[in-house]
Motif scaffolding. Structure first.
Motif, PDB file in Angstrom:
ATOM      1  N   MET A  41      65.531   6.522  19.248  1.00  0.00           N
ATOM      2  CA  MET A  41      66.013   6.251  20.598  1.00  0.00           C
ATOM      3  C   MET A  41      64.883   6.431  21.609  1.00  0.00           C
ATOM      4  N   GLU A  42      64.877   5.511  22.590  1.00  0.00           N
ATOM      5  CA  GLU A  42      63.988   5.631  23.733  1.00  0.00           C
ATOM      6  C   GLU A  42      64.773   6.217  24.907  1.00  0.00           C
ATOM      7  N   ILE A  43      64.088   6.564  25.951  1.00  0.00           N
ATOM      8  CA  ILE A  43      64.750   7.136  27.117  1.00  0.00           C
ATOM      9  C   ILE A  43      65.798   6.144  27.632  1.00  0.00           C
ATOM     10  N   GLY A  44      67.035   6.645  27.822  1.00  0.00           N
ATOM     11  CA  GLY A  44      68.132   5.811  28.313  1.00  0.00           C
ATOM     12  C   GLY A  44      68.990   5.197  27.225  1.00  0.00           C
ATOM     13  N   ASN A  45      68.512   5.179  25.946  1.00  0.00           N
ATOM     14  CA  ASN A  45      69.344   4.664  24.843  1.00  0.00           C
ATOM     15  C   ASN A  45      70.540   5.589  24.632  1.00  0.00           C
ATOM     16  N   LYS A  46      71.605   5.014  24.057  1.00  0.00           N
ATOM     17  CA  LYS A  46      72.824   5.782  23.794  1.00  0.00           C
ATOM     18  C   LYS A  46      73.139   5.794  22.306  1.00  0.00           C
ATOM     19  N   ILE A  47      73.819   6.870  21.880  1.00  0.00           N
ATOM     20  CA  ILE A  47      74.371   6.972  20.537  1.00  0.00           C
ATOM     21  C   ILE A  47      75.803   7.435  20.676  1.00  0.00           C
ATOM     22  N   SER A  48      76.743   6.793  19.927  1.00  0.00           N
ATOM     23  CA  SER A  48      78.168   7.113  20.046  1.00  0.00           C
ATOM     24  C   SER A  48      78.776   7.336  18.672  1.00  0.00           C
ATOM     25  N   PHE A  49      79.807   8.194  18.641  1.00  0.00           N
ATOM     26  CA  PHE A  49      80.632   8.426  17.451  1.00  0.00           C
ATOM     27  C   PHE A  49      81.920   9.069  17.934  1.00  0.00           C
ATOM     28  N   LYS A  50      82.829   9.368  17.008  1.00  0.00           N
ATOM     29  CA  LYS A  50      84.137   9.910  17.366  1.00  0.00           C
ATOM     30  C   LYS A  50      84.343  11.262  16.708  1.00  0.00           C
ATOM     31  N   SER A  51      85.265  12.020  17.300  1.00  0.00           N
ATOM     32  CA  SER A  51      85.639  13.322  16.742  1.00  0.00           C
ATOM     33  C   SER A  51      87.149  13.409  16.651  1.00  0.00           C
ATOM     34  N   ASN A  52      87.619  13.946  15.537  1.00  0.00           N
ATOM     35  CA  ASN A  52      89.058  14.087  15.276  1.00  0.00           C
ATOM     36  C   ASN A  52      89.471  15.544  15.461  1.00  0.00           C
ATOM     37  N   PHE A  53      90.605  15.744  16.159  1.00  0.00           N
ATOM     38  CA  PHE A  53      91.165  17.083  16.381  1.00  0.00           C
ATOM     39  C   PHE A  53      92.499  17.160  15.685  1.00  0.00           C
TER      40      PHE A  53
END
Length: 1682
Positions: free
Chosen positions: A554-566
């Motif tokens: 990742m470079e500055i400003g890039n995003k990474i997403s995932f989910k979490s289960n409760f």
């Protein structure tokens, strides 16, 4: 503070900076909390102030020291009379405050009046100041500093602030324009009061001078210290504080409402009204109901701060505002801020408070609060975990606090754990961190604020070395700052930034049990980074979904997403960390883990039972004392009502067996309140608080298990407690011999003192002999100095606890600084203040004493003090050298050798002797002109590195001979300091004298004055009719008639300026500037008393003839104390209204008693000697006689003592010294028991007792009528070279000084009990004598040294006793015995003691059952006999079963007390009636034969050679111990005492009926009785050992003046023949011979003049036991076998 950052591995120490001060070499200590402040237009700074009065400003990010300055010199702890709460220095202790409107930093400092004097200036010269410092320059603001000395109280004008006595400990508070500071004392010493000083922040005007002791009673107390906790306020109109104990006693047994406060605010929480002008007044108060008991046990309420709970969370409709406090009792009080509770206003006159919870130990650290997630309060008792209490309310709307959890770690076991501090992340719920600073273990700890399963989660454990006690960290911009007691300020934080921004925390919402929620997590890169993986701290309730493929760049400003289960599995708030692991791709440093908090709340539609806490630990209770109350909550975490279905009860466990109580309200000792009934219900998401009271009816352990069954689960509540009697403290001191003595309000003393440059250790022991835990509430040990505790903060520490039967020891060290030889002894003193929860103990200031001694070299007086006294370090040559005669210049130079060298150049010529440049010695008649500091003479002597021999540049260690010169002869000016110049007549300056060693030098009166001058003191002493005046410590005056208690002129310590006139000298530490009225009465050399050649009767004898004048044929002895357990004079008493000394003397003469004593003006007592430990030297004989006001007749508990002296005998009492011999029968000889005068003993001086045992260990005698002669005679009979007398009545004998005993004690000042004109030692000091043989004419057959002896019968012999034993020198040629004749044939003269002794029995009482076939044969010889050391013929033949008389007459045992070397005993068929029955049979088997019951000796022990005591003593145990020492006779006495010997001594005889006591170790056997011994004989004992490889050649004599073995020789203190053989064998000799108990001789052959004797001639017991080692001029000889 971000909890995720703190929990990450990146949070640690980021900088540590040291302060700049090293004042007088002391470590710089920081007690005040650092302050963090960002001035307008500046970056953030850290502000710190130290005990050295240094103020600092640091860069908060880098730790760079920006500027600093010292405000004042600090105050020395040495001026606080042993109070060492803070060691070394007191400067600025309290946490200050910063006014952001004025950019002013307020601090207080403690200092002295004289800023140019770094030495002790005394308590009266202490000063306190208030400072206002510019936050950038650290310079004073206008109007500051404010001096506080002499300020009077607003509310009590009779109270004056005295800076030296007070201490500003609590943190300050600013309220608008006013700043307030609280004051207490040092260790609750002195007459002090607590204070609140208030001032205007801008002008510095004092607006409040409130004294907590506002009454007129002269009582002390009410100190405001709170362990450094702060004053508190919840609105501009009121201020709160807590105070410590006090003694005005205004509150007794009458309840007092809170709105009617007393004027003495002691053990109180006070609500103060703050008026518009800043002044204060009391509006409300709370004092615990047991206040007076708390005072007695020093159980301060105000040891922690009074904490105000946040009203937005901690409030109910009934009680909107709450405060809490805990003190030394361990009680945790919750109070209504609007109605504190008063005194005894509750039920049964107890406390009217919201809640009291008993903690397991004392509390010094203020509580902390977390006003989120329901509200929690945290408190840390000493030695325990931090407790978390959750806020709640009862059904009737009252607040209640229940234990919710604890930390896993415990606080230090001594006081010092810091105040609880709580931080959050910008005030967000769920981000709380509890911070604890401690003095031991992990010193900086961080915890989560919400317990999980009863435990506060540990976030981070860090170490900051040497934390100061009661610390509180400071916080700023994500960093934690702490100070230390070693001069450091430290910062902890994260040195790196996070690479991702994930908007933590992530909310997962509210989810029911069995359901789930899914939330998204998105992170934005803040720097180039590679994401490597994602994981969770816990998978119990959370998981992650839809993860990308790793790694992700990742470079500055890039995003990474995932989910979490409760998916919750239990109800309540739940959370965990999602950890995003990464690799840094940036040039800067970034964290490798980005933690993201995800949290949610789980609910249940069904009822869910929770119990908190499920364990109630009541701890210890006093049976019959106050009950203890705890609570637990039945919590329904579900959304449906929780129904109580059942209760089960068990005393054993949760699994039973169960029982059914008669009622659920009271079960055994437990009482329950608000326990729901079976069938009752707890509403959804609510709780029912149950209170449990434990009130044990008797001692024991109490436990109960309650199993609560509901439709939402079943949980067990366990309740535990113990009860017993009150704690009981026993305090003891260990003597040098290992014996423990119990504290009796007297000083704990290092017996015999310690030589300078050396050190000794002693132990103090505190034992709990009570029934419950003993808690030390006050412990102020001596921390530093030459007399101090070795582990001051870790031994018997404040807050430490002892369970019943346990003890704790503290070690005290006496380590006087190295000094010069021949200086006066110095009494070192210190104190340890102690108190505890034993109600009968009370506060004690334990005093310790140790005499710092200096070796006394060269010639000494009768008290062991050298005539050459060290006067100081002098510089000679300006350019003329006064010390102009060289004594020597050698590599073996010492001060002693120098004195000898000067003496060789002319005895009595040189007043001055000096050493210089390591190896030079100089003699002189003129004093060098310039005296300098002793520290400049620091060259070690070339011949002894323990001594100083001058310095460089003609600096010399100078000594003066006090027989030729005294310091009062000084006419030269040695410095520019003020001098003790003579004052105008009639008072004349005498000199500088040391204080007394065991009492005051001047005992006739005294006073102290802050304006002291010599004239003030002289006038005072003149008003008391006392001729001597002495000034000490600048402002103390003492008066007397003579110097007492070992005080002597010649001290160098008179160096302190007078308090009232700095141009004059008024003594110094332990030294007095001495003046005398009427100079004509002083000897020309300026001394006060003449130096005697023999020890004086008493140094405190009143010398004024007007006070005690000899009357007629009576002489005045002095003023005596009364007896301790009885009267001093016990022979007669009479009361006279018109008493005169003559009346009393005549009355006592009518009773034929020589001593008369007058007491209390009108009482007359008579006696023959002083009894019951009465001693001369009392200063209290000051009352005029009832019949003659011009004379003195004693005083209170003091007697004017006179002795009758026949007119024809002069003033000296003489005794008949001739031995009177009276024939009693044709077949007997009697020698008078009156000893003849013994000129053979030479006085050597006064010696100290041994440090690890007795100085003289060979024998002991105690007599109420002790004289020197009796002691000499006793030691003569024991064949011992030295005799020593101690404590008036005790005699010790020995062959050498042991256990570190040394000449030089000044304490030989006690008159002999039986002869008051002689000195018999003193406390731990012995008058020491040596036997020096006197050559007598040849012995005739019927005359002895001029004594007439009538001899009838045949084969008789008069035998004389000498005193030689093992010599102290290694060359036996110096033995006195070497010159003695060994046989009649030699025909030479024999050295004899003049004290004679007849060993032939005079008894004609022949036992009826004398064994047949036995007789005694006495050889015709003139040999000298050794009395009790000879062992060849000391076994009584008892072949028949013994009875009380055992067929042996008392004369037989009399003979055993003085067996002779020349006595041969052999069988006979016709016993001789007049002679003892003795046998040398040594082969009767290994058994022990009972001889009978013997009386104890008349003037000494019957068996004097060895003794021990045992709680399990049996005859067999005693026999074994004596057998191990090769001693044949054993005797048991008083059930548990064992004695050993060779023969019965001191006129002990068999036939006593007193053996009636059962043995301590076997009650079926008898172990003697009161002064009666059950005596056993080891029948198989034989003196000669068998040595492997060496043949026993028997006994050999030596010719006069010639040795039998001419090789190596040695004297051994504990010699055995085995040791002697080994010694000769190692050196290659063929022959070994033991002589005179301790002498070993070697050779290759026996000298031709040596003659073999009968084996019995060598019967002297080896010094180390194990057999015979020759005799006098006789050797037990062994030859090496081939």
């Amino acid at each position: 503070m971000d909890p995720n950052v703190v929990k990450s591995g990146n949070f640690d120490l980021i900088w540590r900076t040291k302060g700049k001060s090293n004042y007088k070499g002391f470590a710089e200590q920081f007690y005040a909390q650092p302050l963090i402040y960002t001035p307008p237009g500046h970056r953030q700074y850290v502000y710190a102030v130290s005990q050295h009065n240094y103020v600092y400003r640091f860069d908060a990010v880098t730790g760079e020291l920006l500027n600093y300055r010292q405000l004042h010199i600090p105050f020395l702890v040495a001026d606080l009379d042993g109070c060492n709460d803070i060691s070394d220095l007191i400067g600025s202790t309290a946490t200050g405050v910063i006014d952001p409107n004025r950019n002013s930093w307020f601090v207080t400092t403690k200092t002295y009046v004289d800023q140019n004097n770094q030495n002790r200036q005394g308590l009266a010269n202490g000063r306190y100041y208030i400072h206002a410092l510019d936050v950038i320059t650290l310079e004073e603001q206008p109007g500051f500093p404010i001096p506080l000395e002499g300020i009077v109280g607003d509310n009590a004008p009779w109270r004056v602030f005295q800076s030296g006595k007070h201490h500003q400990r609590p943190a300050m508070i600013q309220m608008g324009d006013y700043v307030y500071a609280g004051f207490a004392s040092h260790c609750v010493q002195y007459n002090f009061t607590g204070w609140i000083m208030g001032w205007h922040a801008g002008s510095g005007e004092l607006v409040s001078r409130f004294a907590t002791e506002g009454g007129r009673a002269p009582a002390k107390g009410g100190g405001i210290w709170m362990s450094g906790g702060g004053l508190a306020s919840d609105n501009p109109g009121r201020l709160f504080f807590a105070s410590g104990n006090g003694y005005a006693n205004q509150l007794q047994d009458e309840p007092v409402p809170g709105r009617q406060p007393p004027t003495a605010l002691e053990e109180a929480v006070a609500n103060m009204a703050v008026h518009a002008n800043g002044s204060l007044s009391t509006t409300d108060f709370f004092v615990p109901w047991e206040k007076n008991t708390l005072d007695a046990m020093d159980k301060d309420l105000g040891t922690s701060g009074f904490i105000l709970l946040e009203p937005g969370v901690f409030s109910t409709t009934k009680v909107p505002r709450i405060g809490c406090i805990a003190g030394k009792t361990g009680k945790f009080y919750f109070l209504n801020l609007d109605d504190l509770g008063g005194y005894q206003m509750g039920p049964n006159r107890k406390d009217a408070v919201l809640q009291t919870t008993v903690l397991p130990n004392s509390v010094f650290a203020s509580a902390g609060t977390y006003p989120f997630e329901g509200g929690y309060v945290y408190v840390t008792p000493v030695g325990n975990p931090t407790y978390a209490f959750k806020f709640g309310q009862t059904a009737d709307g009252n607040p209640i606090f229940t234990e919710a959890g604890r930390t896993a770690e415990s606080a230090a076991g001594r006081q010092g754990v810091g105040h609880s501090s709580i931080t959050t992340m910008n005030g967000e719920p769920g981000t709380g961190i509890l911070w604890i600073v401690d003095v031991e273990g992990v010193t900086l700890r961080a915890y989560g604020t919400v317990p999980v399963d009863g435990v506060l989660p540990t976030y981070r454990l860090l170490n900051s070395d040497s934390q100061s006690k009661f610390s509180r960290p400071a916080f700023g911009n994500g960093k934690v700052y702490v100070t230390s007691s070693t001069g450091y300020i430290s910062a902890f934080g994260s040195p790196v930034n996070m690479p991702l921004n994930c908007s933590s925390p992530i909310e997962a919402g509210t989810v029911g049990i069995g359901n789930s929620s899914v939330v998204g997590v998105t992170c934005v890169a803040l720097a180039p980074v590679q994401v490597d993986s994602v994981d969770l701290d816990s998978l119990n309730n959370f998981s992650v979904l839809d993860l990308p493929t790793f790694p992700v760049t990742m470079e500055i400003g890039n995003k990474i997403s995932f989910k979490s289960n409760f998916t919750p599995k239990s109800v309540g708030p739940l959370s965990t960390n999602i950890n995003i692991r990464s690799t840094n791709l940036a040039t800067q440093k970034f964290a490798l883990n980005t933690p993201v908090v995800i949290r949610g709340k789980a609910i249940s539609q069904k009822p869910v039972l929770k119990i908190q806490p499920n364990v109630l630990a009541f701890g210890e209770l006093i049976t019959g004392g106050e009950p203890s109350s705890l609570s637990f909550a039945i919590n329904n975490a579900g959304l449906s009502p929780l129904e109580i279905t059942s209760y089960k009860w068990s005393y054993n466990s949760s699994s039973g067996p169960f029982f059914t109580p008669n009622t659920t309200a009271t079960v055994e000792a437990f009482t329950f309140t608000h326990l729901p009934s079976v069938g009752g219900a707890v509403p959804a998401e609510s709780e029912q608080v149950v209170t449990v009271l434990l009130n044990p009816p008797s001692d024991g352990k109490w436990q109960l298990f309650l199993i609560i069954g509901t439709n939402g689960g079943t949980i067990t509540v366990g309740m535990f407690g113990t009860s017993g009697g009150t704690a009981k403290a026993k305090l003891e001191w260990q003597l040098s011999n290992g014996t423990w003595i119990e504290y009796n309000n007297a000083s704990f003393v290092f017996e015999n003192g310690t030589f300078r440059g050396q050190q000794q250790f002693r132990k103090m022991r505190l034992t709990n002999i009570g029934g419950t835990t003993l808690t030390t509430t006050v412990s102020k040990p001596p921390i530093s100095g030459p007399l101090a505790a070795t582990n001051a903060l870790g031994s018997i520490a404040e807050g430490s606890q002892l369970t019943p039967g346990k003890f704790e020891e503290a070690t005290i060290i006496c380590s006087p600084p190295k000094g010069q030889v021949n200086i006066d002894p110095e009494l070192l003193t210190t104190v340890w203040t102690l108190n505890n929860n034993d109600p009968s103990f009370g506060k004690h200031v334990i005093k310790f004493e140790c005499t710092a001694k200096s070796p006394q070299v060269w010639e000494t007086d009768e008290n062991g003090q050298a005539y050459h006294r060290y006067i100081g370090c002098y510089q000679d040559g300006d350019p003329i050298r006064r010390m102009d005669t060289i004594g020597h210049s050698t590599d073996t130079n010492t001060n002693l050798e120098c004195m000898r060298s000067c003496a060789k150049k002319g005895s009595g010529v040189w007043p001055f002797v000096a050493t210089e440049y390591h190896r030079e010695c100089w003699c002189g008649t003129r004093l060098p002109p310039k005296k300098v500091s002793d520290s400049q003479c620091n060259f070690l002597c070339s011949g002894d590195y323990n001594q100083y021999c001058g310095g460089a540049g003609q600096l010399m260690s100078l000594f003066y001979d006090r027989r030729l010169w005294t310091p009062s002869n000084i006419t030269t000016t040695t410095s520019t300091n003020p001098s003790a110049t003579p004052t105008p007549n009639p008072w004349k300056y005498v000199g500088c004298t040391s204080e007394g060693t065991n009492g005051r030098a001047l005992t006739g009166g005294g006073k102290a004055s802050p304006d002291m001058t010599p004239k003030i003191c002289q006038d005072h002493c003149k008003s008391l009719s006392q001729p001597l005046a002495g000034i000490e410590y600048s402002q103390e005056c003492y008066c007397g008639a003579a110097l007492s208690n070992g005080a002597a002129l010649g001290s160098n310590n008179c160096n302190m300026e007078c308090a009232g006139d700095v141009s004059q000298i008024c003594g110094g530490p332990g030294a007095l500037s001495l003046y005398r009225y009427d100079l004509d009465s002083i000897p020309s050399n300026g001394s006060v008393t003449a130096t005697p050649t023999e020890p004086p009767m008493s140094s405190s004898t009143v010398s004024q003839s007007s006070i005690a004048t000899p009357t007629g044929d009576h002489e005045y002895l002095g003023c005596a104390t009364e007896g301790i357990g009885g009267r001093a004079l016990t022979g007669g008493f009479k009361f006279f209204d018109t008493l005169t000394p003559e009346d009393c003397q005549n009355y006592c003469r009518s009773l034929s008693l020589p001593l008369s004593g007058m007491e209390y003006s009108k009482e007359c007592f008579c006696g023959s000697s002083l009894a019951n430990n009465a001693k001369l030297g009392s200063p209290n004989c000051k009352m005029p006689c009832g019949g003659d006001g011009s004379k003195i007749c004693g005083g209170p508990n003091a007697l004017s003592v006179y002795r009758f002296v026949p007119k024809d005998s002069g003033n000296a009492t003489t005794s008949n010294t001739s031995g009177t011999v009276t024939p009693t029968s044709p077949s007997s000889i009697m020698v008078s028991a009156t000893p003849t005068a013994n000129p053979n003993y030479k006085y050597l001086g006064c010696i100290t007792e041994g440090t690890g045992g007795r100085a003289l260990t060979g024998g002991f005698l105690f007599l109420d009528t002790m004289t020197r002669q009796k002691c000499h005679d006793h030691c003569t009979t024991l064949q011992l070279k030295y005799s020593g007398l101690e404590y008036s009545q005790e005699c010790f004998c020995g062959s050498s000084l042991e256990n570190g005993a040394a000449l030089g004690s000044p304490n030989c000042n006690m008159p002999c009990a039986g002869k008051l004109d002689e000195i018999c030692g003193g406390p731990d000091a012995l008058s020491w004598f040596e036997y020096v043989p006197v050559l007598l004419p040849e012995l005739g057959s019927s005359s002895v040294a001029g004594s007439s002896v009538d001899v009838s019968g045949t084969s008789t012999e008069v035998v004389f006793s000498t005193t030689e034993a093992v010599p102290s020198t290694s060359d036996q040629d110096d033995f006195p015995s070497a010159s003695m004749s060994s046989s009649a044939e030699g025909g030479s003269q024999t050295n004899l003691a003049s004290s004679t002794e007849q060993i032939i029995s005079s008894s004609t009482d022949v036992p009826s059952e004398t064994p047949s076939g036995s007789f005694s044969e006495i050889e015709s010889s003139t040999d000298t006999a050794f009395s009790t050391v000879d062992i060849s013929s000391s076994v009584v033949d008892m072949s028949t079963a013994p009875s009380a008389t055992a067929g042996v007459s008392s004369s037989a045992i009399d003979a055993l007390s003085s067996p002779t070397e020349d006595t041969l005993v052999a069988p006979s068929t016709s016993p001789t009636p007049d002679i003892a029955i003795i046998t040398t049979t040594s082969s009767l088997g290994l058994d022990q034969s009972y001889l009978g019951c013997a009386s104890e000796g008349i003037d000494g022990r019957a068996l004097p050679l060895y003794t021990f005591q045992s709680a399990v003593l049996t005859p067999a145990l005693c026999q074994e111990r004596c057998r191990n020492l090769s001693l044949p006779l054993s005797g048991v006495e008083y059930s548990r005492e064992c004695y050993c010997g060779v023969a019965l001594s001191h006129n002990a005889t068999l036939g006593s009926s007193g053996c009636t006591m059962p043995c301590a170790g076997d009650s079926s056997k008898t172990c003697g009785g009161s002064r009666a011994l059950s005596v056993y004989n080891w029948t198989s004992w034989e003196p000669a050992p068998e040595l492997f490889g060496w043949a026993d050649l028997g006994c050999w004599s030596e010719a006069v003046g010639e040795r039998a073995l001419m090789g190596d020789k040695v004297v051994m203190k504990n010699m055995t023949m085995g040791m002697c053989v080994d010694y000769c064998d190692l050196r290659g000799w063929e022959y070994a011979g033991g002589e005179h108990a301790g002498g070993c001789y070697c050779g290759d052959s026996l000298a031709p003049t040596a003659q073999q004797l009968k084996r019995e001639k060598c019967g002297m017991l080896c010094a180390g036991g194990g057999g015979a080692c020759g005799g006098k001029s006789r050797l037990s000889v062994y030859m090496k076998e081939e």
